[in-house]
Each structure stands twice: as C-alpha cells, then as structure tokens.
Write a protein that holds these residues in place. Sequence first.
Motif, mmCIF file in Angstrom:
data_model
loop_
_atom_site.group_PDB
_atom_site.id
_atom_site.type_symbol
_atom_site.label_atom_id
_atom_site.label_comp_id
_atom_site.label_asym_id
_atom_site.label_seq_id
_atom_site.Cartn_x
_atom_site.Cartn_y
_atom_site.Cartn_z
ATOM 1 N N UNK A 1 4.501 -6.146 -4.318
ATOM 2 C CA UNK A 1 3.079 -6.198 -3.986
ATOM 3 C C UNK A 1 2.803 -7.606 -3.468
ATOM 4 N N UNK A 2 2.184 -7.686 -2.286
ATOM 5 C CA UNK A 2 1.875 -8.982 -1.680
ATOM 6 C C UNK A 2 0.590 -9.547 -2.284
ATOM 7 N N UNK A 3 0.447 -10.866 -2.239
ATOM 8 C CA UNK A 3 -0.749 -11.531 -2.744
ATOM 9 C C UNK A 3 -1.989 -10.968 -2.062
ATOM 10 N N UNK A 4 -2.965 -10.547 -2.845
ATOM 11 C CA UNK A 4 -4.204 -10.001 -2.304
ATOM 12 C C UNK A 4 -4.153 -8.523 -1.982
ATOM 13 N N UNK A 5 -2.996 -7.904 -2.155
ATOM 14 C CA UNK A 5 -2.815 -6.475 -1.860
ATOM 15 C C UNK A 5 -2.871 -5.695 -3.165
ATOM 16 N N UNK A 6 -3.536 -4.559 -3.165
ATOM 17 C CA UNK A 6 -3.506 -3.726 -4.366
ATOM 18 C C UNK A 6 -2.156 -3.015 -4.459
ATOM 19 N N UNK A 7 -1.794 -2.629 -5.667
ATOM 20 C CA UNK A 7 -0.555 -1.866 -5.838
ATOM 21 C C UNK A 7 -0.657 -0.517 -5.122
ATOM 22 N N UNK A 8 -1.847 0.049 -5.060
ATOM 23 C CA UNK A 8 -2.041 1.311 -4.337
ATOM 24 C C UNK A 8 -1.689 1.123 -2.861
ATOM 25 N N UNK A 9 -2.218 0.077 -2.260
ATOM 26 C CA UNK A 9 -1.946 -0.193 -0.840
ATOM 27 C C UNK A 9 -0.474 -0.531 -0.624
ATOM 28 N N UNK A 10 0.104 -1.298 -1.554
ATOM 29 C CA UNK A 10 1.518 -1.685 -1.430
ATOM 30 C C UNK A 10 2.425 -0.467 -1.466
ATOM 31 N N UNK A 11 2.120 0.498 -2.340
ATOM 32 C CA UNK A 11 2.945 1.700 -2.437
ATOM 33 C C UNK A 11 2.962 2.440 -1.107
ATOM 34 N N UNK A 12 1.790 2.614 -0.498
ATOM 35 C CA UNK A 12 1.705 3.321 0.789
ATOM 36 C C UNK A 12 2.419 2.532 1.887
ATOM 37 N N UNK A 13 2.262 1.214 1.895
ATOM 38 C CA UNK A 13 2.916 0.380 2.910
ATOM 39 C C UNK A 13 4.426 0.429 2.776
ATOM 40 N N UNK A 14 4.925 0.234 1.562
ATOM 41 C CA UNK A 14 6.369 0.257 1.329
ATOM 42 C C UNK A 14 6.959 1.628 1.652
ATOM 43 N N UNK A 15 6.248 2.690 1.290
ATOM 44 C CA UNK A 15 6.692 4.047 1.613
ATOM 45 C C UNK A 15 6.910 4.184 3.115
ATOM 46 N N UNK A 16 5.942 3.736 3.901
ATOM 47 C CA UNK A 16 6.052 3.860 5.357
ATOM 48 C C UNK A 16 7.170 2.975 5.898
ATOM 49 N N UNK A 17 7.281 1.732 5.387
ATOM 50 C CA UNK A 17 8.325 0.815 5.854
ATOM 51 C C UNK A 17 9.726 1.345 5.554
#
Length: 141
Positions: free
Chosen positions: A41-57
């Motif tokens: 999880x990046x600084x300032x990013x929610x874990x919810x947003x990080x999960x979706x981002x990492x999934x796509x990456x």
Amino acid sequence: MAGHAPRLGAIAVVISDGHVLLAQRRNPPDAGLWGFPGGHVELGETALAAAARELHEETGVIATPVDYITNIDIIGRDADGRTILHYLLAAVLCEYVSGTPCAADDVEDAAWFPFEQVRRGDLALSDRVISVMDQAIDLRK
C-alpha cells in the motif's frame, strides 16, 4: 528489515461464477505458491485502492474493491528466531469487472480456479488462501 515497523500490504480476493482468481508468486517469501494478487500500500492510498491497483498491475484484471474481509500477519524469522520481515495484509473483497488474467509484474502465472479445486489441496497455496476465499464467499451471500 529487522527493527523496522511492519509494512502494510493489500491482497485482492476476486470470486466470480464459482471461481477464485489466484496468482503464482515469482519472488520470496511465497515464490512458486498460488495466492491472491496484491502488494504494498502506497503512502496516502487506501488498502481498498491498493488491492484493485495491484490486481490490475499483476493480472490485467479490473475489479472494484467492495469491503475488507480480514487482516493477515505475515511474520518471517531467521534461524535464530529474530523477526526479519513483517507484513500486515488487508484482504479486500473485489467485484470482478473485466479482463482475462495474464501474468505481469512479479507474478509467474494468474488464473481462475474452481472453489472445489482450491479446497482439494492439489495446488501449492500461500497460507490462509482457503479460509480467506471461504470468508469472501460468505460475505457475498
């Protein structure tokens, strides 16, 4: 990593039509094992947003984060019992939107698996994959 604070990670739990999306890790600590796509999880990013981002990456799949399922502590120790790594993973239920899984980033492979195949134990799984998958299924009922 010894002496440092735990790192926060997020994993995306995507279930659709009796299947769960899993990724085979390329790098330690779970190299070669199947688990949920995810990462830091990046600084300032929610874990919810990080999960979706990492999934796509990692898989090319697009999904909408819905809710937290559970948290998982991953603690690695050396031969003397000293803690050498500590991650707190937020398991996030994500609703599948689109995309066909393909391996990218630090993933060796990515694919949909029937729930029954995952429960059967014939895949080399990361810790707690079955219990987290079952919690996600229960949340969707």
